[in-house]
Design an enzyme around this catalytic site. Sequence first.
Site, PDB file in Angstrom:
ATOM      1  N   CYS A 201       0.859  -1.183   0.000  1.00  0.00           N
ATOM      2  CA  CYS A 201       0.000   0.000   0.000  1.00  0.00           C
ATOM      3  C   CYS A 201       0.898   1.236   0.000  1.00  0.00           C
ATOM      4  CB  CYS A 201      -0.901  -0.006   1.227  1.00  0.00           C
ATOM      5  SG  CYS A 201      -1.900   1.492   1.396  1.00  0.00           S
TER       6      CYS A 201
ATOM      7  N   CYS B 168      -7.242  -1.092   1.405  1.00  0.00           N
ATOM      8  CA  CYS B 168      -6.204  -1.580   2.299  1.00  0.00           C
ATOM      9  C   CYS B 168      -6.855  -1.812   3.661  1.00  0.00           C
ATOM     10  CB  CYS B 168      -5.083  -0.551   2.411  1.00  0.00           C
ATOM     11  SG  CYS B 168      -3.853  -0.984   3.654  1.00  0.00           S
TER      12      CYS B 168
ATOM     13  N   CYS C  23      -5.180   0.866   6.414  1.00  0.00           N
ATOM     14  CA  CYS C  23      -5.451   2.313   6.429  1.00  0.00           C
ATOM     15  C   CYS C  23      -6.754   2.697   5.739  1.00  0.00           C
ATOM     16  CB  CYS C  23      -4.290   3.083   5.813  1.00  0.00           C
ATOM     17  SG  CYS C  23      -4.119   2.860   4.028  1.00  0.00           S
TER      18      CYS C  23
ATOM     19  N   CYS D 231      -8.275  -5.643  -9.952  1.00  0.00           N
ATOM     20  CA  CYS D 231      -7.878  -4.561 -10.847  1.00  0.00           C
ATOM     21  C   CYS D 231      -7.479  -3.377  -9.968  1.00  0.00           C
ATOM     22  CB  CYS D 231      -9.047  -4.217 -11.759  1.00  0.00           C
ATOM     23  SG  CYS D 231      -8.655  -3.032 -13.036  1.00  0.00           S
TER      24      CYS D 231
END
Length: 160
Positions: free
Chosen positions: A76, A124, A127, A148
């Site tokens: 991330c 994510c 976060c 995607c």
Amino acid sequence: MKNYILLFVFILSISCSSTAQKKTTNEKNTFPITKTEAEWKEQLTDEQYYVLREAGTERPFSSPLNKNYEKGIYHCAACNTPLFKSEHKFDSGSGWPSFDREIEGNVAFGTDTKIGYTRDEEHCATCGGHLGHMFNDGPKKTTGIRHCINGDALIFVPSK
């Protein structure tokens, strides 16, 4: 006639406030890493902020990670959580980095209806940053899933 107008207004008010019209977001969810919008803007590039915090989409074929074939882990870009392994990446032809599976537990899923139909949205799990969407048109020989993902949501960490 007055009763029909009242009935129409009543039905219209119910349909406009229906949950089917509302976008499911992660605003009510809590994540291990939380920051103010000002803190995110200071940390992220404009493109990363647009994708990760505003659920934007980068232009297809614009990310150098789309054609990255090195071995490593995709993290991330906001919090450095490992999200996808290079061995699960494939060229979907869509113009965005695509994976047939995530690192289990590190990606959260939600529903996105902002373009008029329902899509499975990916975030994510650490976060809450928007990553992209999941589709059922991935490689049939593996999972059949296509994650995607916006390249601006990712940082590639090569294997040593």
